[in-house]
Design an enzyme around this catalytic site. Sequence first.
Site, PDB file in Angstrom:
ATOM      1  N   ARG A   1      -5.883  46.423  41.847  1.00  0.00           N
ATOM      2  CA  ARG A   1      -4.491  45.651  41.464  1.00  0.00           C
ATOM      3  C   ARG A   1      -3.851  46.027  40.220  1.00  0.00           C
ATOM      4  O   ARG A   1      -2.733  45.381  40.672  1.00  0.00           O
ATOM      5  CB  ARG A   1      -5.087  44.333  41.994  1.00  0.00           C
ATOM      6  CG  ARG A   1      -3.957  43.157  42.880  1.00  0.00           C
ATOM      7  CD  ARG A   1      -5.028  41.648  43.410  1.00  0.00           C
ATOM      8  NE  ARG A   1      -5.260  41.562  42.344  1.00  0.00           N
ATOM      9  CZ  ARG A   1      -6.413  41.065  42.039  1.00  0.00           C
ATOM     10  NH1 ARG A   1      -7.259  41.143  43.964  1.00  0.00           N
ATOM     11  NH2 ARG A   1      -7.344  40.140  41.208  1.00  0.00           N
TER      12      ARG A   1
ATOM     13  N   TYR B   1      22.206  36.409  42.403  1.00  0.00           N
ATOM     14  CA  TYR B   1      21.610  37.306  43.869  1.00  0.00           C
ATOM     15  C   TYR B   1      21.168  35.864  44.454  1.00  0.00           C
ATOM     16  O   TYR B   1      19.983  34.808  44.741  1.00  0.00           O
ATOM     17  CB  TYR B   1      20.691  38.179  43.902  1.00  0.00           C
ATOM     18  CG  TYR B   1      19.898  38.153  45.003  1.00  0.00           C
ATOM     19  CD1 TYR B   1      20.891  39.574  46.000  1.00  0.00           C
ATOM     20  CD2 TYR B   1      18.636  38.256  45.203  1.00  0.00           C
ATOM     21  CE1 TYR B   1      20.239  40.241  46.296  1.00  0.00           C
ATOM     22  CE2 TYR B   1      18.161  39.529  46.080  1.00  0.00           C
ATOM     23  CZ  TYR B   1      18.984  39.967  47.081  1.00  0.00           C
ATOM     24  OH  TYR B   1      17.457  40.707  48.350  1.00  0.00           O
TER      25      TYR B   1
ATOM     26  N   ASP C   1      19.078  39.967  34.669  1.00  0.00           N
ATOM     27  CA  ASP C   1      19.486  41.341  36.540  1.00  0.00           C
ATOM     28  C   ASP C   1      20.207  42.208  36.390  1.00  0.00           C
ATOM     29  O   ASP C   1      21.271  42.492  36.843  1.00  0.00           O
ATOM     30  CB  ASP C   1      19.999  40.010  37.844  1.00  0.00           C
ATOM     31  CG  ASP C   1      19.373  40.900  38.928  1.00  0.00           C
ATOM     32  OD1 ASP C   1      19.732  42.746  38.843  1.00  0.00           O
ATOM     33  OD2 ASP C   1      18.978  40.540  40.324  1.00  0.00           O
TER      34      ASP C   1
ATOM     35  N   LYS D   1      17.078  49.348  44.573  1.00  0.00           N
ATOM     36  CA  LYS D   1      18.225  50.391  44.925  1.00  0.00           C
ATOM     37  C   LYS D   1      18.495  50.980  44.989  1.00  0.00           C
ATOM     38  O   LYS D   1      17.979  52.842  45.092  1.00  0.00           O
ATOM     39  CB  LYS D   1      19.159  49.256  43.961  1.00  0.00           C
ATOM     40  CG  LYS D   1      18.585  47.633  44.347  1.00  0.00           C
ATOM     41  CD  LYS D   1      19.579  46.931  45.794  1.00  0.00           C
ATOM     42  CE  LYS D   1      18.829  45.654  46.346  1.00  0.00           C
ATOM     43  NZ  LYS D   1      19.503  44.736  46.618  1.00  0.00           N
TER      44      LYS D   1
HETATM   45  C1  LIG Z   1      19.101  43.605  46.406  1.00  0.00           C
HETATM   46  C2  LIG Z   1      18.807  42.879  44.613  1.00  0.00           C
HETATM   47  C3  LIG Z   1      17.581  41.918  44.439  1.00  0.00           C
HETATM   48  C4  LIG Z   1      16.687  42.216  44.638  1.00  0.00           C
HETATM   49  O1  LIG Z   1      15.585  43.280  45.159  1.00  0.00           O
HETATM   50  P1  LIG Z   1      14.439  43.226  46.582  1.00  0.00           P
HETATM   51  O2  LIG Z   1      13.889  44.323  46.315  1.00  0.00           O
HETATM   52  O3  LIG Z   1      15.080  43.056  47.591  1.00  0.00           O
HETATM   53  O4  LIG Z   1      14.290  42.012  46.277  1.00  0.00           O
HETATM   54  C5  LIG Z   1      17.874  41.391  43.410  1.00  0.00           C
HETATM   55  N1  LIG Z   1      18.775  41.050  42.224  1.00  0.00           N
HETATM   56  C6  LIG Z   1      20.000  41.628  42.749  1.00  0.00           C
HETATM   57  C7  LIG Z   1      21.273  42.483  42.132  1.00  0.00           C
HETATM   58  C8  LIG Z   1      19.619  43.059  44.182  1.00  0.00           C
HETATM   59  O5  LIG Z   1      21.219  43.026  44.375  1.00  0.00           O
END
Ligand SMILES: *Cc1c(COP(=O)(O)O)cnc(C)c1O
Length: 388
Positions: free
Chosen positions: A54, A107, A178, A203
Amino acid sequence: MMKDKKISTGLVSTGRNQSPEPHSVPIAVERASTVLFPTYDQFTAKVRPFFYGRFGTRTHRAFEDSIASLEGAAQVMLAPSGLAAITHSLISFALPGSHLLVTDSAYDPVRNFCDHYLQPRGVSVEYYDPRIGAGISDLLRDNSCAVLAESPGSLTFEIQNIPAMAKGLDKRVPLLVDNTWGSGFYFRPLDMGADISIIAATKYIAGHADGLIGTIAVNDDQLADKINQALRLIGNNISADEVYLAHRGLRSMGARLAQHQETGLALARYLSDRDEVATLLHPGLPSHPDHVLWKRDFSGSCGLFAAIFHENRPNKLRAFFDRLTHFGMGYSWGGFESLAIPAWPEKIRTAVPWREKGQLVRFHGGLEHVDDLIDDLDNAFAAMAQAG
Ligand SMILES: *Cc1c(COP(=O)(O)O)cnc(C)c1O
């Protein structure tokens, strides 16, 4: 340029096996629940880099090392998704009775977490103007616990003045950023005074629309311990296969991002010349209100941006979206495929209400040839014109 050059080379070489024996180029996928310790002393040692599945294996440690060098961080922690990386970081600081500052451009699922998880548990969440800069310090209260920024903002692409915010906060509360859009390649928040940089590696890092993972990069040991505690106590598991995919994606991210940047800018320029488009929201275009700030702090742009159409009638928009063939309609971004989706920031914003009357359309420029993408848009605009 120099910085990009160094980062591209680093993406290929970091976190690799350094064994003097012949070894595979990729990191091995080490799946495990049980980890065996051959001796009593090893079992009881104070420092054990991995000890139960884990908490990850060597596969995880190698990816963490690679992200640490990408973000310029002392420590990196992983979470099962980008959203989980943000929510776990927030709960590390946001205790009942505390006050949390979140950018109005966050987000949307982060807002949902704040409104439907944190607020009912006694955390007071205040959304602030993403362009607040050093003025963020005026919003601090005695019980403030953290500030969450996101630059550029989701859907609306405001650039936040992270250095000014960090200076204004002066380490009184941690500043979390972020950093998914910049992916550590075009933007490094920790270099600019932020305390925590979070990337949805789902992403551009994974880059192929086939995995979910989040990274949390930190320089301060005490902050890292706090977040690590939340991640561990809650019992998340990040699959070694998912880590493998993200690490594999990271190797080619420099080359992919260069193409996403070029295609994104070409699409944005094409769209800004269309009569159907009222405004382009791409920080790399000189017409963007934060272009100068972007130029100062970022070394480039990715393939994600938005356009505001004059049109907002559903029958017209239906004709546009249904005519697109290369641009798919779907959530997430950062993969090889182009995407286009309608979005409605006016339903989300509270601190700075969204007053644009036209339809916001978010685009992701993928790796298809840009001429095909522009043909696709030409056809979709023609279909929109013809729709009754
Ligand atoms: C997609 C996204 C997230 C979340 O990512 P996931 O892996 O889909 O949970 C967080 N912040 C931004 C700016 C995003 O575009």
